[in-house]
Write an enzyme that holds these catalytic residues in place. Structure first.
Site, mmCIF file in Angstrom:
data_model
loop_
_atom_site.group_PDB
_atom_site.id
_atom_site.type_symbol
_atom_site.label_atom_id
_atom_site.label_comp_id
_atom_site.label_asym_id
_atom_site.label_seq_id
_atom_site.Cartn_x
_atom_site.Cartn_y
_atom_site.Cartn_z
ATOM 1 N N ASP A 262 0.886 -1.023 -0.152
ATOM 2 C CA ASP A 262 -0.161 0.523 0.091
ATOM 3 C C ASP A 262 1.057 1.066 -0.087
ATOM 4 O OD1 ASP A 262 -2.212 1.743 -0.229
ATOM 5 O OD2 ASP A 262 -3.024 1.011 1.751
HETATM 6 C C1 NOJ Z 1 -4.581 4.165 -0.846
HETATM 7 C C2 NOJ Z 1 -5.068 3.170 -0.392
HETATM 8 O O1 NOJ Z 1 -5.111 2.511 1.164
HETATM 9 C C3 NOJ Z 1 -5.177 2.160 -0.846
HETATM 10 O O2 NOJ Z 1 -6.999 1.310 -0.675
HETATM 11 C C4 NOJ Z 1 -5.520 2.817 -2.066
HETATM 12 O O3 NOJ Z 1 -5.604 1.590 -3.245
HETATM 13 C C5 NOJ Z 1 -3.861 3.304 -2.388
HETATM 14 N N1 NOJ Z 1 -4.127 4.212 -1.597
HETATM 15 C C6 NOJ Z 1 -3.907 4.223 -4.168
HETATM 16 O O4 NOJ Z 1 -5.003 5.214 -4.186
#
Ligand code: NOJ
Length: 701
Positions: A262
């Site tokens: 993430d």
């Molecule tokens: C953080 C989020 O937790 C995740 O779900 C998301 O896909 C990513 N950012 C990318 O934007």
């Protein structure tokens, strides 16, 4: 073919080129073409952010992606870029939020919606979505409950498979298909206190039986990628957990795609306190099984030196590259790296996409109360007041994570209701209490629309209090006090504790955030052109203090249902939820009778059936649910577990025999010795309209 191409590429790539593939690049405005030219990125993320639910952020476009792709193809081995974006519940055609989609208990519709999202996103150059989110959520304070499928692993697994099928199809090299990403692996919903990003603790059996099944289903469905979660689970940050990312995911389940971290979750290993610096964070994550690093850049900065110093191995790097190349090859990027720029005009917001969005929205709204059959509003109601802060909602109907939705595409809620209202019914509008009081006297009924703005749920939008947002309880009280029949419509990204409000009004319709066609769908239900058919995918608490609350809880040694004074309870409120999992009404009623089991003892499988009768005056659609309870186990077992559901559409007075086949396999669980399997003994079984009632039988295994 794929594997030999991977081996060939790998044999030609130098270390720098290999590490480049492991890096996902994001530019805050100033795109640096050199990164691509020099092969320093394997993927570009066209990120928009969770809080862009107002639908006005910058979208992706084919031309920009194609230009970047040209640069990538000009690198020595011509390895194409994989463009990623959060396409969560629709791209331009915004469908209901994922939690609402689950309420439909209709995986087929979810598949079709994901398929439209894939068509639209790929038309703008995107080939990879960071969805579906498969995190089980037992605590509605956590804002991301909106993005998942609710509390049940069985329903979660069905929805996972369907959505992945919709995004990826049978072959995601097709130009209108996307690579999916099951996230956030794993246990993200256990964040303490419902605070997003916070640590969680979960026992191994609960992890195995509740949190992992939707991910296992995703892997079985051929999902191309997974995303590692932010959280620290049981003391090991998810983005550094080799046992879960490698032993379970690859070893036990045979996943051969790649894992992306993430956002910054690799370097956050430093904050978590398991890595001293970026080099150590990168080494831990890579070795754990995180193949691509989302945006934080520690792989590209440190892995070459770490290889020299022996912190990481060549095999760890090669294996990560192999997995990424495998998905790029399966995605057809080497053969079809570019997007036809004309597609956007053809593929965005097609009329049939809107039609599906309307149908889906309609099938996600849950009728929770309907005293004296106030709904549907019939022609006796000549003048109806539509009241509340959300009556002119447009992009507010989208919910979070809808960066490519456009407010201008949405008919404002009030106008949509007007268009649907039958001839001869006049709607009058009031967005605040004073005006509502003023016009109420001259109206026959009131539709009161309250709830949450999109940024109140979703990522990092947690609440400590599950009541309606400030001021709305007072509004409901005032409006309910006007002496007219009131339909309360709640637009929200989570179950809200509307205990008091539900008692004050005659009808409650939970509309979630219903998407681009939400207004019209709501009108169709209010005025009876369609009947509600959705059921709750989460337990509705009566008060915030009840969370975590979920239907598949353990019995305890002193369950509330037992006799005697010292029981598991609160002294101030009942234990029971406001509305249980699986619950929902419609415009007719159903009766269940004649439960029958094919045998008293299950050998391999069992048939369970019951008669379901439409006992009301309208045709209707009932979600018949199958639950079991394993009475004695080597570990304690949930009081009920969903094992099946089936829809029946019945005319008034019509009876249908509904039957389910239950297999031994469905009764397997994680036992005291850590293995998964069945245990002989006694079971209860229910065919039921929700998780708290139904016809009960017993069998032995
Ligand atoms: C953080 C989020 O937790 C995740 O779900 C998301 O896909 C990513 N950012 C990318 O934007």
């Amino acid at each position: 073919m794929t594997e030999s191409k991977i081996a060939d590429l790998l044999s030609k790539m130098n270390l720098e080129e290999k590490i480049g593939q492991l890096n996902q690049y994001f530019s805050f405005g100033n795109f640096d073409a050199e990164i691509i030219r020099k092969g320093k990125a394997g993927s570009v993320i066209n990120a928009a952010g969770a809080l862009t639910g107002t639908g006005e952020s910058k979208s992706s476009d084919a031309e920009t992606c194609n230009n970047i792709q040209k640069l990538a193809l000009d690198t020595p081995h011509g390895i194409p870029q994989l463009f990623g974006r959060d396409v969560i519940h629709g791209y331009r055609t915004i469908f209901p939020i994922p939690l609402a989609q689950s309420a439909s208990f209709n995986p087929e519709l979810a598949e079709q919606a994901a398929s439209i999202a894939a068509l639209e996103a790929t038309a703008t150059g995107i080939k990879w979505t960071f969805a579906p989110m498969l995190d089980i959520a037992r605590d509605a304070r956590w804002g991301r409950i909106a993005e998942g499928n609710g509390e049940d692993p069985f329903l979660g697994a069905q929805m996972a498979a369907a959505v992945i099928k919709g995004f990826q199809g049978d072959d995601y090299s097709a130009p209108d298909k996307l690579v999916a990403c099951a996230k956030h692996y794993v246990g993200y919903g256990t964040a303490e206190g419902g605070r997003d990003y916070d640590a969680g603790e979960v026992s191994e059996p609960t992890l195995r039986d509740i949190y992992l099944p939707p991910f296992e289903a995703a892997v079985k469905s051929g999902v191309g990628t997974l995303m590692s979660a932010f959280l620290d689970l049981n003391g090991i940050p998810a983005s550094g957990n080799r046992r879960l990312l490698t032993d379970v995911l690859r070893g036990e389940w045979g996943f051969d795609g790649f894992v992306v971290s993430d956002w910054d979750s690799v370097v956050e290993l430093i904050q978590h306190g398991v890595a001293e610096d970026r080099a150590e964070a990168a080494a831990i994550a890579l070795h754990a099984g995180v193949d691509m690093e989302m945006v934080s850049g520690s792989y590209i900065e440190t892995l070459a030196a770490s290889l020299q110093s022996g912190k990481v191995t060549q095999e760890d790097i090669d294996e990560a590259v192999r997995r990424i190349l495998r998905i790029k090859l399966r995605a057809g990027l080497f053969d079809k790296p570019f997007t036809d720029p004309d597609r956007a005009t053809r593929d965005l917001l097609r009329p049939n996409s809107r039609t599906l969005a309307r149908q889906f929205a309609r099938e996600t709204m849950v009728l929770l109360k309907n005293e004296d059959d106030l709904l549907p509003l019939d022609s006796n109601f000549k003048r109806i007041a539509v009241v509340g802060p959300l009556i002119h909602a447009r992009s507010e109907l989208f919910g979070s994570w809808s960066p490519d939705g456009r407010a201008a595409d949405v008919t404002p809620l009030g106008d949509a209701l007007k268009q649907i209202a039958p001839a001869g019914v006049e709607l009058v509008f009031a967005d605040h209490a004073d005006k509502a009081t003023h016009i109420a006297q001259s109206t026959d009924a009131i539709v009161l629309v309250v709830g949450e703005y999109p940024y109140r749920s979703g990522e990092n939008s947690n609440v400590s209090d599950l009541s309606l947002p400030p001021g709305q309880a007072e509004l409901v009280e005032t409006v309910a006090g006007l002496g007219k029949p009131v339909v309360l419509v709640v637009i929200a990204g989570r179950p809200l504790a509307i205990t008091k409000q539900a008692a004050q009004v005659q009808s409650v319709l939970y509309a979630w955030q219903p998407g681009i066609e939400g207004g019209a769908a709501l009108g169709e239900i209010l005025f009876g052109l369609e009947a509600p058919s959705a059921r709750l995918p989460v337990t509705f608490p009566r008060a915030t203090g009840q969370v975590p609350i979920y239907y598949n809880q353990k019995n305890s040694g002193r369950p509330i249902r037992a006799d005697g004074p010292f029981k598991s309870r609160y002294v101030d409120i009942p234990n029971a939820p406001l509305y249980p999992f699986g619950y929902g009404l419609t415009y007719t009623t159903f009766e269940y009778a004649n439960l029958k089991l094919s045998s008293e003892t299950m050998r391999g499988k069992l048939e369970i059936s019951a008669d379901v009768t439409n006992s009301g005056k309208r045709a209707g659609n009932e979600l018949v649910q199958l639950y079991v309870r394993d009475l004695v186990g080597s570990l304690t077992r949930p009081v009920r577990e969903l094992k099946g559901f089936e829809r029946v559409v019945l005319k008034p007075g019509e009876t249908r025999r509904v039957s389910f086949t239950l297999t031994e396999e469905a009764l397997a669980f994680t036992r005291a010795d850590g293995t998964k399997g069945i245990e002989p003994g006694k079971f209860n079984i229910w065919i039921a309209p929700n998780s708290q009632s139904g016809l009960q039988g017993d069998f032995k295994l």
